[in-house]
Design a protein around this motif. Structure first.
Motif, PDB file in Angstrom:
ATOM      1  N   LEU A 166       0.852  -1.170   0.107  1.00  0.00           N
ATOM      2  CA  LEU A 166      -0.152  -0.042  -0.037  1.00  0.00           C
ATOM      3  C   LEU A 166       0.966   1.148  -0.288  1.00  0.00           C
ATOM      4  O   LEU A 166       0.450   2.323  -0.355  1.00  0.00           O
ATOM      5  N   ALA A 167       1.841   1.152   0.421  1.00  0.00           N
ATOM      6  CA  ALA A 167       2.898   2.422   0.496  1.00  0.00           C
ATOM      7  C   ALA A 167       3.110   3.049  -0.953  1.00  0.00           C
ATOM      8  O   ALA A 167       2.939   4.278  -1.029  1.00  0.00           O
ATOM      9  N   PRO A 168       3.417   2.166  -2.091  1.00  0.00           N
ATOM     10  CA  PRO A 168       3.674   2.941  -3.179  1.00  0.00           C
ATOM     11  C   PRO A 168       2.200   3.397  -3.675  1.00  0.00           C
ATOM     12  O   PRO A 168       2.228   4.557  -4.466  1.00  0.00           O
ATOM     13  N   CYS A 169       1.224   2.920  -3.404  1.00  0.00           N
ATOM     14  CA  CYS A 169      -0.236   3.266  -3.880  1.00  0.00           C
ATOM     15  C   CYS A 169      -0.344   4.549  -2.901  1.00  0.00           C
ATOM     16  O   CYS A 169      -0.997   5.324  -3.667  1.00  0.00           O
ATOM     17  N   ALA A 170       0.015   4.735  -1.647  1.00  0.00           N
ATOM     18  CA  ALA A 170      -0.077   6.026  -0.872  1.00  0.00           C
ATOM     19  C   ALA A 170       0.450   7.018  -1.558  1.00  0.00           C
ATOM     20  O   ALA A 170       0.081   8.152  -1.486  1.00  0.00           O
ATOM     21  N   LEU A 171       1.899   6.618  -1.920  1.00  0.00           N
ATOM     22  CA  LEU A 171       2.646   7.619  -2.460  1.00  0.00           C
ATOM     23  C   LEU A 171       1.958   8.350  -3.650  1.00  0.00           C
ATOM     24  O   LEU A 171       1.729   9.505  -4.106  1.00  0.00           O
TER      25      LEU A 171
END
Length: 187
Positions: A170-175
């Protein structure tokens, strides 16, 4: 833009650790939450001074402390529900709460929704990549026909379930979501 730069830097760090180690560390999220609340509290205090213009602070990415706190609570609460119901990681919960603290409730929830959209697209891409488009279409059709024939939903096999449990970052998606919301790329 100080707040935006700090948020993007923290999200880049979280993305690197999420992809490489499948972990989002507290030493990234907790200082980020404190920094967001601190910057916005300082901005709220500075607005009371005669020489500080609220428009100037807003152009630097400042939101009020109340908005920051409500953003943290709103995004954190939604992710806490996802943690309980869908077993997302605790780091994901804290990361999205941090995002809400930087962006406030409205833009934070918008970023949260963009994160879910990007995560869903990423999950479909990973599933197609691992299974193959023709095999996936065949399996979906087989389950659809079995459901229509029997009148109830047919359960996937254990192998098919294992393929549906692929790790989702989810971190790349949040970025990506923060970039979309922060720079208003989608209207």
């Amino acid at each position: 833009m100080l707040a935006a730069a700090l948020l993007l830097a923290l999200l880049l760090i979280a993305t690197a650790t999420d992809v490489s180690r499948r972990r989002i560390y507290n030493k990234t999220t907790y200082p980020g939450m404190v920094a967001a609340l601190g910057l916005n509290a300082a901005g709220s205090t500075a607005v009371g001074l005669d020489w500080v213009q609220p428009e100037a602070l807003a152009s630097l990415g400042w939101i009020s402390f109340t908005e920051s706190l409500f953003g943290l609570l709103a995004c954190g609460a939604i992710m806490l529900v996802c943690f309980v119901m869908f077993h997302v990681g605790g780091g994901d919960v804290k990361l999205m709460a941090m995002l809400g603290a930087f962006l406030g409730p409205q833009r934070g929830l918008e970023a949260l929704l963009w994160t879910f959209v990007a995560g869903g697209c990423l999950a479909v891409i990973v599933l197609i990549w691992s299974v193959g488009p023709l095999e996936l279409a065949r399996r979906v059709l087989r389950h659809l026909l079995a459901t229509l024939r029997v009148g109830r939903i047919s359960r996937p096999t254990e192998e098919e379930r294992a393929q549906l449990r692929a790790p989702l970052f989810l971190a790349p998606c949040a970025l990506a979501a923060a970039v979309i919301v922060q720079f208003e790329l989608v209207s």
